[in-house]
Design a protein around this motif. Structure first.
Motif, PDB file in Angstrom:
ATOM      1  N   PHE A 127       0.818  -1.211   0.000  1.00 47.52           N
ATOM      2  CA  PHE A 127       0.000   0.000   0.000  1.00 47.52           C
ATOM      3  C   PHE A 127       0.856   1.267   0.000  1.00 47.52           C
ATOM      4  O   PHE A 127       0.456   2.272  -0.579  1.00 47.52           O
ATOM      5  CB  PHE A 127      -0.955  -0.009   1.188  1.00 47.52           C
ATOM      6  N   MET A 128       2.014   1.224   0.638  1.00 45.93           N
ATOM      7  CA  MET A 128       2.886   2.406   0.628  1.00 45.93           C
ATOM      8  C   MET A 128       3.397   2.716  -0.778  1.00 45.93           C
ATOM      9  O   MET A 128       3.646   3.876  -1.111  1.00 45.93           O
ATOM     10  CB  MET A 128       4.066   2.186   1.579  1.00 45.93           C
ATOM     11  N   LYS A 129       3.513   1.688  -1.614  1.00 43.41           N
ATOM     12  CA  LYS A 129       3.987   1.891  -2.991  1.00 43.41           C
ATOM     13  C   LYS A 129       2.837   1.980  -3.994  1.00 43.41           C
ATOM     14  O   LYS A 129       3.083   2.187  -5.185  1.00 43.41           O
ATOM     15  CB  LYS A 129       4.909   0.747  -3.391  1.00 43.41           C
ATOM     16  N   SER A 130       1.596   1.822  -3.522  1.00 44.12           N
ATOM     17  CA  SER A 130       0.460   1.770  -4.444  1.00 44.12           C
ATOM     18  C   SER A 130       0.097   3.162  -4.965  1.00 44.12           C
ATOM     19  O   SER A 130       0.336   4.186  -4.308  1.00 44.12           O
ATOM     20  CB  SER A 130      -0.754   1.153  -3.752  1.00 44.12           C
ATOM     21  N   GLU A 131      -0.506   3.171  -6.144  1.00 46.22           N
ATOM     22  CA  GLU A 131      -0.956   4.419  -6.737  1.00 46.22           C
ATOM     23  C   GLU A 131      -2.101   5.026  -5.929  1.00 46.22           C
ATOM     24  O   GLU A 131      -2.233   6.245  -5.852  1.00 46.22           O
ATOM     25  CB  GLU A 131      -1.408   4.171  -8.178  1.00 46.22           C
ATOM     26  N   ARG A 132      -2.921   4.168  -5.326  1.00 48.55           N
ATOM     27  CA  ARG A 132      -4.048   4.665  -4.552  1.00 48.55           C
ATOM     28  C   ARG A 132      -3.572   5.481  -3.357  1.00 48.55           C
ATOM     29  O   ARG A 132      -4.142   6.539  -3.051  1.00 48.55           O
ATOM     30  CB  ARG A 132      -4.916   3.483  -4.078  1.00 48.55           C
ATOM     31  N   VAL A 189      -7.349  -1.892  -7.117  1.00 44.16           N
ATOM     32  CA  VAL A 189      -6.412  -2.195  -6.033  1.00 44.16           C
ATOM     33  C   VAL A 189      -6.392  -3.687  -5.728  1.00 44.16           C
ATOM     34  O   VAL A 189      -5.325  -4.285  -5.536  1.00 44.16           O
ATOM     35  CB  VAL A 189      -6.775  -1.388  -4.772  1.00 44.16           C
ATOM     36  N   LEU A 190      -7.568  -4.319  -5.697  1.00 42.36           N
ATOM     37  CA  LEU A 190      -7.617  -5.753  -5.389  1.00 42.36           C
ATOM     38  C   LEU A 190      -6.949  -6.572  -6.495  1.00 42.36           C
ATOM     39  O   LEU A 190      -6.227  -7.533  -6.207  1.00 42.36           O
ATOM     40  CB  LEU A 190      -9.072  -6.192  -5.203  1.00 42.36           C
ATOM     41  N   ASN A 191      -7.174  -6.201  -7.748  1.00 40.58           N
ATOM     42  CA  ASN A 191      -6.501  -6.883  -8.856  1.00 40.58           C
ATOM     43  C   ASN A 191      -4.982  -6.737  -8.757  1.00 40.58           C
ATOM     44  O   ASN A 191      -4.236  -7.705  -8.926  1.00 40.58           O
ATOM     45  CB  ASN A 191      -6.984  -6.312 -10.191  1.00 40.58           C
ATOM     46  N   HIS A 192      -4.560  -5.522  -8.496  1.00 47.43           N
ATOM     47  CA  HIS A 192      -3.126  -5.253  -8.398  1.00 47.43           C
ATOM     48  C   HIS A 192      -2.506  -5.984  -7.213  1.00 47.43           C
ATOM     49  O   HIS A 192      -1.379  -6.480  -7.296  1.00 47.43           O
ATOM     50  CB  HIS A 192      -2.905  -3.746  -8.267  1.00 47.43           C
ATOM     51  N   TYR A 193      -3.247  -6.080  -6.134  1.00 45.09           N
ATOM     52  CA  TYR A 193      -2.732  -6.782  -4.952  1.00 45.09           C
ATOM     53  C   TYR A 193      -2.532  -8.266  -5.243  1.00 45.09           C
ATOM     54  O   TYR A 193      -1.501  -8.848  -4.887  1.00 45.09           O
ATOM     55  CB  TYR A 193      -3.701  -6.600  -3.785  1.00 45.09           C
ATOM     56  N   LEU A 194      -3.488  -8.893  -5.902  1.00 44.41           N
ATOM     57  CA  LEU A 194      -3.348 -10.300  -6.268  1.00 44.41           C
ATOM     58  C   LEU A 194      -2.145 -10.510  -7.186  1.00 44.41           C
ATOM     59  O   LEU A 194      -1.384 -11.477  -7.040  1.00 44.41           O
ATOM     60  CB  LEU A 194      -4.617 -10.802  -6.956  1.00 44.41           C
ATOM     61  N   GLU A 195      -1.954  -9.601  -8.130  1.00 45.97           N
ATOM     62  CA  GLU A 195      -0.820  -9.716  -9.048  1.00 45.97           C
ATOM     63  C   GLU A 195       0.507  -9.594  -8.302  1.00 45.97           C
ATOM     64  O   GLU A 195       1.446 -10.365  -8.564  1.00 45.97           O
ATOM     65  CB  GLU A 195      -0.917  -8.632 -10.128  1.00 45.97           C
ATOM     66  N   LYS A 196       0.597  -8.641  -7.384  1.00 43.41           N
ATOM     67  CA  LYS A 196       1.848  -8.436  -6.649  1.00 43.41           C
ATOM     68  C   LYS A 196       2.141  -9.587  -5.692  1.00 43.41           C
ATOM     69  O   LYS A 196       3.298  -9.984  -5.525  1.00 43.41           O
ATOM     70  CB  LYS A 196       1.780  -7.114  -5.873  1.00 43.41           C
ATOM     71  N   VAL A 197       1.102 -10.117  -5.061  1.00 42.02           N
ATOM     72  CA  VAL A 197       1.294 -11.273  -4.183  1.00 42.02           C
ATOM     73  C   VAL A 197       1.826 -12.455  -4.983  1.00 42.02           C
ATOM     74  O   VAL A 197       2.764 -13.146  -4.566  1.00 42.02           O
ATOM     75  CB  VAL A 197      -0.023 -11.648  -3.472  1.00 42.02           C
TER      76      VAL A 197
END
Length: 397
Positions: A127-132, A189-197
């Motif tokens: 989240f610290m690196k996220s665009e949101r 955000v949820l899509n991006h989180y799954l991709e990063k995980v």
């Protein structure tokens, strides 16, 4: 008149209560309207929250087919029964708990995926690196570090993960949701989180497999070196023995084996007839070097030339190690070039929410009902106070 009689006089039965409420129906209605307006105000002006949901489970063999073959190749190479070579205890311990069937590999990589999901440090870093997070900072422009931490904590609270452990006949299932003030942002955000995980989990598992393969390749290289060093040492020892025997043969002028045989019989008789000689100390196997010069100068020189110019004959186990080393080098190159594969299978992909989670429409119904209840209580209390004032006479001055 008794106290009981006085209290009975002022008791209000159910019919009287209904009459009172009917007379004050306008007041009760005003309470309902007031709370209805509050409900509308809350629904219109309260910040909306939207949640995107996803459900994932164990990947299929097709999802991880390329990476699956590399893992199985490593397991096959690392667990082959090495002929003529004992595996070290560290190498045995490396594979003693591994099972490399298709299903077990799929469960294993999904387990790595779940470990990353459980990591709170990974969530915070994401989240610290996220665009949101950057968008919210640009919008509200917090000055202090405390304000930034509150924004980050709010984002972290919006992410919810529920892991349903594996049962007898069903694979583990993970349910994820993320709540945000914008529906598209929640989905993104949820899509991006799954991709990063998945990216992080894949790199962790890939690096671990690469390290294991490199360790095994290093072990094979060490084993080959030990075999080469042993055979070279044996060759050097043989060369030294032949050189010494040749020197003695030249010194004794023993050109060929025929002359050497006659001299050897005389030498042996002399040795056995010597009083100081002991049959116990006489060992042809241990003292073979002293007899080699009897083969004669020509034979010894020929043997020395053959051994010097000839190549070392390696055992079959050495060439088997070379084959495995070549296979491991190809496998290591394939692992390094392996592209990311999904460590999960999507049962329900993150979708854009159509209705907000809050404020809920049921609030429009609950607040007017609350207004009705408070209006009734207000009317009854007000009536009780008025009746009490009428019943209690004023004290004389």
């Amino acid at each position: 008149m008794s106290v009981a009689a006085d209290s009975k006089k002022y008791d209000i039965d159910m019919l009287d209560m209904l009459m009172i409420l009917w007379k004050k129906k306008i007041t009760i209605l005003l309470w309902c309207v007031l709370f209805f307006l509050l409900a509308i105000f809350y629904v219109v002006f309260a910040p909306k929250k939207w949640s995107s949901h996803a459900v994932v489970t164990v990947p299929t063999v097709i999802d991880i087919s390329d990476y699956l073959s590399e893992k199985k190749d490593f397991f096959r190479l690392s667990t082959l029964d090495d002929e003529g070579r004992g595996q070290s205890s560290s190498h045995n311990s490396m594979n003693q708990n591994l099972e490399f069937s298709n299903e077990s590999i799929a469960e294993q990589v999904f387990g790595v995926f779940q470990l990353v999901l459980r990591s709170e440090d990974f969530r915070g870093e994401f989240f610290m690196k996220s665009e949101r997070y950057k968008q919210i900072l640009d919008k509200y422009k917090p000055v202090s570090e405390e304000e930034k931490q509150k924004i980050l904590a709010k984002l972290l609270r919006g992410l919810r993960i529920q892991i349903e452990e594996q049962s007898d006949n069903q694979s583990a299932v993970v349910k994820l949701s993320f709540t945000d003030s914008d529906p598209k942002s929640a989905q993104r955000v949820l899509n991006h989180y799954l991709e990063k995980v998945n990216e992080y989990a894949f790199m962790q598992d890939k690096n671990e497999l690469l390290i294991l393969a490199q360790q095994y390749a290093k072990q094979i290289s060490t084993d080959k070196g030990e075999i080469e060093a042993l055979l070279k040492s044996q060759k050097d020892n043989q060369l030294e023995q032949l050189s010494e025997a040749l020197r003695i043969a030249k010194k004794s002028n023993l050109v060929d084996a025929d002359n050497a045989l006659d001299l050897g019989v005389i030498w042996l008789n002399t040795l056995l007839n010597t009083a100081s000689a002991s049959i116990v100390d006489f060992n042809l196997e241990n003292d073979s070097q002293m007899w080699m010069f009897l083969l004669g100068e020509r034979f010894l020189q020929a043997q020395l030339d053959v051994l010097t110019e000839g190549k070392i004959n390696y055992p079959s186990s050495f060439y088997l190690l070379e084959v495995r080393q070549g296979q491991l080098e190809k496998l290591i190159a394939a692992i390094k070039a392996q592209k990311e594969v999904p460590f999960y299978r999507i049962l329900a992909s993150p979708g854009a929410p159509l209705t907000p989670d809050s404020p809920k429409k049921v609030t429009i119904l609950l607040l007017p009902i609350l207004g009705l209840f408070l209006g009734v209580v207000f009317v009854l209390l007000n009536n009780a106070i008025v009746q009490r004032k009428v019943a209690v006479p004023c004290s004389p001055k």
